[in-house]
Design a protein around this motif. Structure first.
Motif, short mmCIF file in Angstrom:
data_model
loop_
_atom_site.label_atom_id
_atom_site.label_comp_id
_atom_site.label_asym_id
_atom_site.label_seq_id
_atom_site.Cartn_x
_atom_site.Cartn_y
_atom_site.Cartn_z
N GLU A 142 -9.69 -1.16 0.91
CA GLU A 142 -10.71 -1.10 -0.14
C GLU A 142 -10.48 0.08 -1.08
O GLU A 142 -10.56 -0.05 -2.29
N ASP A 143 -10.21 1.25 -0.51
CA ASP A 143 -9.92 2.45 -1.29
C ASP A 143 -8.41 2.51 -1.50
O ASP A 143 -7.65 2.73 -0.55
N LYS A 144 -7.98 2.30 -2.72
CA LYS A 144 -6.55 2.21 -3.02
C LYS A 144 -5.83 3.55 -2.94
O LYS A 144 -4.62 3.61 -3.06
N ASN A 145 -6.54 4.64 -2.69
CA ASN A 145 -5.93 5.95 -2.48
C ASN A 145 -6.06 6.41 -1.03
O ASN A 145 -5.76 7.54 -0.71
N SER A 146 -6.50 5.52 -0.16
CA SER A 146 -6.72 5.86 1.24
C SER A 146 -5.40 5.88 2.01
O SER A 146 -4.39 5.33 1.56
N PRO A 147 -5.41 6.49 3.18
CA PRO A 147 -4.20 6.46 4.03
C PRO A 147 -3.76 5.02 4.35
O PRO A 147 -2.57 4.75 4.48
N ASP A 148 -4.73 4.09 4.49
CA ASP A 148 -4.38 2.70 4.77
C ASP A 148 -3.62 2.08 3.61
O ASP A 148 -2.65 1.34 3.81
N ALA A 149 -4.04 2.37 2.38
CA ALA A 149 -3.34 1.84 1.20
C ALA A 149 -1.94 2.44 1.10
O ALA A 149 -0.98 1.73 0.78
N ILE A 150 -1.83 3.72 1.40
CA ILE A 150 -0.52 4.37 1.38
C ILE A 150 0.39 3.76 2.46
O ILE A 150 1.58 3.53 2.23
N ALA A 151 -0.18 3.46 3.63
CA ALA A 151 0.60 2.83 4.70
C ALA A 151 1.06 1.43 4.27
O ALA A 151 2.20 1.03 4.55
N ASP A 152 0.18 0.68 3.58
CA ASP A 152 0.56 -0.64 3.08
C ASP A 152 1.71 -0.51 2.07
O ASP A 152 2.65 -1.31 2.09
N LEU A 153 1.64 0.47 1.22
CA LEU A 153 2.70 0.72 0.24
C LEU A 153 4.00 1.07 0.97
O LEU A 153 5.06 0.55 0.64
N ASP A 154 3.90 1.93 1.96
CA ASP A 154 5.08 2.33 2.72
C ASP A 154 5.72 1.12 3.39
O ASP A 154 6.94 0.94 3.35
N ASP A 155 4.90 0.26 4.01
CA ASP A 155 5.41 -0.96 4.64
C ASP A 155 6.10 -1.86 3.62
O ASP A 155 7.17 -2.40 3.87
N PHE A 156 5.47 -2.01 2.46
CA PHE A 156 6.05 -2.85 1.42
C PHE A 156 7.41 -2.32 0.97
O PHE A 156 8.37 -3.08 0.84
N LEU A 157 7.49 -1.01 0.76
CA LEU A 157 8.75 -0.42 0.30
C LEU A 157 9.84 -0.50 1.38
O LEU A 157 11.01 -0.74 1.07
N ARG A 158 9.45 -0.33 2.64
CA ARG A 158 10.43 -0.49 3.73
C ARG A 158 10.96 -1.92 3.79
O ARG A 158 12.16 -2.15 3.95
N ASN A 159 10.05 -2.88 3.68
CA ASN A 159 10.47 -4.29 3.68
C ASN A 159 11.36 -4.58 2.48
O ASN A 159 12.35 -5.32 2.60
N LEU A 160 11.03 -4.02 1.34
CA LEU A 160 11.83 -4.21 0.14
C LEU A 160 13.24 -3.66 0.35
O LEU A 160 14.22 -4.29 -0.02
N LYS A 161 13.31 -2.49 0.97
CA LYS A 161 14.62 -1.89 1.25
C LYS A 161 15.44 -2.79 2.17
O LYS A 161 16.64 -2.97 1.99
N ASP A 162 14.77 -3.37 3.17
CA ASP A 162 15.46 -4.23 4.13
C ASP A 162 16.04 -5.48 3.48
O ASP A 162 17.11 -5.94 3.86
N VAL A 163 15.33 -6.06 2.51
CA VAL A 163 15.80 -7.30 1.88
C VAL A 163 16.58 -7.07 0.59
O VAL A 163 17.09 -8.01 0.00
#
Length: 104
Positions: free
Chosen positions: A63-84
């Motif tokens: 819900e809060d796009k600056n929260s640790p959860d949002a940052i973790a989602d971004l981190d996961d997305f970037l890691r997946n992007l790196k993998d593919v």
């Protein structure tokens, strides 16, 4: 080729996200970021903020796009992007029509 424009937009978006994600206060805007203002004028920074907010809204369920959860989602997305990245088959969870509207 049409592939280069989305790739360029994706790279720019990631850079914006990385700068935006480092803002701890949810009231921080890219138009107030000294590093951003060294390279962009205020109007451009505000447009970059719209791109940042749009992209985070599509990759994070927090819900809060600056929260640790949002940052973790971004981190996961970037890691997946790196993998593919080596496969050339990059899947970005953004609706094409919504992206077209943002670009307008």
């Amino acid at each position: 080729m049409p592939i280069y424009k989305p790739v360029k937009l994706t790279i720019i978006t990631f850079l914006i996200i990385l700068f935006g994600a480092s803002n701890a206060d949810k009231n921080d805007q890219l138009a107030n970021n000294e590093i951003i203002l060294n390279h962009f004028n205020v109007q451009e920074a505000e447009e970059l903020q719209k791109i940042h907010d749009f992209f985070i809204a599509h990759i994070s369920t927090a819900e809060d796009k600056n929260s640790p959860d949002a940052i973790a989602d971004l981190d996961d997305f970037l890691r997946n992007l790196k993998d593919v990245a080596s496969t050339g088959a990059i899947s970005i969870p953004i609706n094409y029509q919504a992206e077209k509207e943002l670009i307008k």
